[in-house]
Design a protein around this motif. Structure first.
Motif, PDB file in Angstrom:
ATOM      1  N   GLU A  49       0.818  -1.212   0.000  1.00  0.00           N
ATOM      2  CA  GLU A  49       0.000   0.000   0.000  1.00  0.00           C
ATOM      3  C   GLU A  49       0.853   1.263   0.000  1.00  0.00           C
ATOM      4  N   GLY A  50       2.150   1.113  -0.254  1.00  0.00           N
ATOM      5  CA  GLY A  50       3.030   2.267  -0.339  1.00  0.00           C
ATOM      6  C   GLY A  50       3.626   2.700   0.975  1.00  0.00           C
ATOM      7  N   GLU A  51       3.338   1.964   2.034  1.00  0.00           N
ATOM      8  CA  GLU A  51       3.859   2.333   3.344  1.00  0.00           C
ATOM      9  C   GLU A  51       5.313   1.891   3.491  1.00  0.00           C
ATOM     10  N   LEU A  52       6.068   2.624   4.300  1.00  0.00           N
ATOM     11  CA  LEU A  52       7.458   2.277   4.576  1.00  0.00           C
ATOM     12  C   LEU A  52       7.484   1.121   5.558  1.00  0.00           C
ATOM     13  N   ILE A  53       8.160   0.022   5.182  1.00  0.00           N
ATOM     14  CA  ILE A  53       8.157  -1.172   6.036  1.00  0.00           C
ATOM     15  C   ILE A  53       9.549  -1.546   6.533  1.00  0.00           C
ATOM     16  N   GLY A  54      10.591  -0.824   6.108  1.00  0.00           N
ATOM     17  CA  GLY A  54      11.932  -1.148   6.569  1.00  0.00           C
ATOM     18  C   GLY A  54      12.985  -0.614   5.625  1.00  0.00           C
ATOM     19  N   VAL A  55      14.198  -1.157   5.750  1.00  0.00           N
ATOM     20  CA  VAL A  55      15.310  -0.734   4.895  1.00  0.00           C
ATOM     21  C   VAL A  55      16.072  -1.966   4.429  1.00  0.00           C
ATOM     22  N   GLN A  56      16.789  -1.798   3.324  1.00  0.00           N
ATOM     23  CA  GLN A  56      17.684  -2.841   2.846  1.00  0.00           C
ATOM     24  C   GLN A  56      19.113  -2.380   3.013  1.00  0.00           C
ATOM     25  N   LEU A  57      19.970  -3.246   3.554  1.00  0.00           N
ATOM     26  CA  LEU A  57      21.366  -2.916   3.755  1.00  0.00           C
ATOM     27  C   LEU A  57      22.115  -2.960   2.427  1.00  0.00           C
ATOM     28  N   SER A  58      23.283  -2.356   2.402  1.00  0.00           N
ATOM     29  CA  SER A  58      24.091  -2.334   1.187  1.00  0.00           C
ATOM     30  C   SER A  58      24.603  -3.728   0.856  1.00  0.00           C
ATOM     31  N   ASP A  59      24.714  -4.005  -0.444  1.00  0.00           N
ATOM     32  CA  ASP A  59      25.315  -5.266  -0.885  1.00  0.00           C
ATOM     33  C   ASP A  59      26.789  -5.289  -0.488  1.00  0.00           C
ATOM     34  N   VAL A  60      27.325  -6.463  -0.254  1.00  0.00           N
ATOM     35  CA  VAL A  60      28.750  -6.623   0.027  1.00  0.00           C
ATOM     36  C   VAL A  60      29.354  -7.520  -1.050  1.00  0.00           C
ATOM     37  N   GLY A  61      30.669  -7.386  -1.240  1.00  0.00           N
ATOM     38  CA  GLY A  61      31.336  -8.184  -2.255  1.00  0.00           C
ATOM     39  C   GLY A  61      31.244  -7.580  -3.636  1.00  0.00           C
ATOM     40  N   ILE A  62      31.267  -6.249  -3.710  1.00  0.00           N
ATOM     41  CA  ILE A  62      31.246  -5.539  -4.984  1.00  0.00           C
ATOM     42  C   ILE A  62      32.655  -5.023  -5.270  1.00  0.00           C
ATOM     43  N   GLY A  63      33.208  -5.340  -6.437  1.00  0.00           N
ATOM     44  CA  GLY A  63      34.548  -4.892  -6.788  1.00  0.00           C
ATOM     45  C   GLY A  63      34.597  -3.418  -7.139  1.00  0.00           C
ATOM     46  N   LYS A  64      35.813  -2.870  -7.264  1.00  0.00           N
ATOM     47  CA  LYS A  64      35.994  -1.467  -7.611  1.00  0.00           C
ATOM     48  C   LYS A  64      35.416  -1.137  -8.978  1.00  0.00           C
ATOM     49  N   ASP A  65      35.314  -2.167  -9.840  1.00  0.00           N
ATOM     50  CA  ASP A  65      34.743  -1.950 -11.169  1.00  0.00           C
ATOM     51  C   ASP A  65      33.224  -2.064 -11.176  1.00  0.00           C
ATOM     52  N   GLY A  66      32.636  -2.253  -9.984  1.00  0.00           N
ATOM     53  CA  GLY A  66      31.189  -2.340  -9.886  1.00  0.00           C
ATOM     54  C   GLY A  66      30.630  -3.724 -10.136  1.00  0.00           C
ATOM     55  N   GLN A  67      31.485  -4.695 -10.419  1.00  0.00           N
ATOM     56  CA  GLN A  67      31.036  -6.052 -10.696  1.00  0.00           C
ATOM     57  C   GLN A  67      31.011  -6.888  -9.412  1.00  0.00           C
ATOM     58  N   LYS A  68      30.146  -7.895  -9.427  1.00  0.00           N
ATOM     59  CA  LYS A  68      30.026  -8.776  -8.273  1.00  0.00           C
ATOM     60  C   LYS A  68      31.232  -9.708  -8.192  1.00  0.00           C
ATOM     61  N   LYS A  69      31.795  -9.829  -6.981  1.00  0.00           N
ATOM     62  CA  LYS A  69      32.891 -10.756  -6.757  1.00  0.00           C
ATOM     63  C   LYS A  69      32.338 -12.082  -6.248  1.00  0.00           C
ATOM     64  N   ASP A  70      33.225 -13.060  -6.100  1.00  0.00           N
ATOM     65  CA  ASP A  70      32.802 -14.371  -5.601  1.00  0.00           C
ATOM     66  C   ASP A  70      32.221 -14.274  -4.195  1.00  0.00           C
ATOM     67  N   SER A  71      32.634 -13.249  -3.461  1.00  0.00           N
ATOM     68  CA  SER A  71      32.167 -13.070  -2.088  1.00  0.00           C
ATOM     69  C   SER A  71      30.871 -12.265  -2.009  1.00  0.00           C
ATOM     70  N   PHE A  72      30.240 -12.020  -3.145  1.00  0.00           N
ATOM     71  CA  PHE A  72      29.042 -11.158  -3.165  1.00  0.00           C
ATOM     72  C   PHE A  72      27.922 -11.742  -2.314  1.00  0.00           C
ATOM     73  N   GLU A  73      27.289 -10.833  -1.537  1.00  0.00           N
ATOM     74  CA  GLU A  73      26.087 -11.180  -0.792  1.00  0.00           C
ATOM     75  C   GLU A  73      25.129 -10.000  -0.881  1.00  0.00           C
ATOM     76  N   PRO A  74      23.879 -10.252  -1.237  1.00  0.00           N
ATOM     77  CA  PRO A  74      22.909  -9.146  -1.304  1.00  0.00           C
ATOM     78  C   PRO A  74      22.640  -8.583   0.082  1.00  0.00           C
ATOM     79  N   GLY A  75      22.310  -7.302   0.115  1.00  0.00           N
ATOM     80  CA  GLY A  75      22.034  -6.667   1.392  1.00  0.00           C
ATOM     81  C   GLY A  75      20.812  -7.259   2.086  1.00  0.00           C
ATOM     82  N   MET A  76      20.915  -7.435   3.384  1.00  0.00           N
ATOM     83  CA  MET A  76      19.813  -7.983   4.162  1.00  0.00           C
ATOM     84  C   MET A  76      18.679  -6.968   4.258  1.00  0.00           C
ATOM     85  N   GLN A  77      17.459  -7.461   4.282  1.00  0.00           N
ATOM     86  CA  GLN A  77      16.292  -6.608   4.465  1.00  0.00           C
ATOM     87  C   GLN A  77      15.864  -6.641   5.922  1.00  0.00           C
TER      88      GLN A  77
END
Length: 242
Positions: free
Chosen positions: A110-138
């Motif tokens: 319904e458009g209400e704010l329900i929380g936040v998502q943390l930043s992804d980890v395991g992102i290289g300097k070139d912006g690409q995902k590394k083997d250690s990539f993990e999506p940010g937790m919600q």
């Protein structure tokens, strides 16, 4: 969540603190050891017409601006206070996660704010995902409180999403320069608070300076300049050095 390695690591303000909210939250904060040990004992305000003269503003005039009356307040390190507050919260069962940055807000059906998502980890300097990539937790909750300062990234997204700035006065921003000095004890008077307007800024530039004496022998000093200054060559840092 706090992106700092510990609570208070990114809270750099040394300031004059009014205890009213703390009194309501922890009436016995003194006995609990809150890091407030420098009460204001001397409160002054000056107009500086130039670099040689100062004109003191009588105290009774400041009573017309209650925010400028510092009696009963404390000179503190806000970082230390935040760290102490975090310790009290954890003792009450609050879970605190330092070292994690919130990346984006999350909205419900319904458009209400329900929380936040943390930043992804395991992102290289070139912006690409590394083997250690993990999506940010919600992180989801019934209430989401943003305490990001004057221009937080999530707060800006929230204001745009809900059009919160419609029919509102524009925000007023300033640039602040601050340093902490350790000075000889003979030149230090703990609890002294000084504010000024005028020099080194001209009479058409909004801003002012401050000096706060904090135990044991530290002074917090700085200059704040409104971002609406008209001189494109003005450097707040260079003005502060004067």
């Amino acid at each position: 969540v706090d992106k700092g390695v510990e609570i208070g690591a990114h809270t750099l303000s040394g300031n004059v603190f009014e205890t009213r909210a703390l009194d309501e939250l922890f009436p016995d904060w003194k006995e609990m050891g809150a890091p407030l040990d420098t009460p204001v004992v001397d409160d002054r305000f000056y107009w500086l017409p130039n670099g040689k003269w100062s004109v003191p503003i009588p105290g009774f005039l400041l009573h017309f601006v209650p925010e400028m009356n510092q009696q009963g307040n404390f000179v503190i390190s806000l970082g230390k206070l935040c760290k102490w507050l975090a310790e009290q919260a954890e003792e009450m069962g609050v879970e605190i996660y330092p070292g994690f940055a919130a990346d984006k807000p999350l909205f419900g059906e319904e458009g209400e704010l329900i929380g936040v998502q943390l930043s992804d980890v395991g992102i290289g300097k070139d912006g690409q995902k590394k083997d250690s990539f993990e999506p940010g937790m919600q992180l989801l909750g019934r209430q989401t409180i943003l305490a990001e300062g004057c221009r937080g990234s999530l707060s800006e997204q929230i204001m745009e999403h809900y059009n919160l700035r419609a029919d509102s006065c524009p925000q007023h921003y300033g640039l602040g320069i601050k340093e902490i000095w350790e000075i000889p004890e003979k030149n230090h008077k703990a609890g002294t608070v000084v504010h000024t307007v005028g020099w080194p800024l001209d009479q058409m530039t909004y801003g002012g300076s401050f000096i706060y004496h904090m135990k044991p022998n530290l002074i917090h000093m700085g200059l704040v300049v409104g971002l609406d200054y008209s001189n494109p060559y003005l450097s707040p840092y260079q003005e502060f050095q004067k």
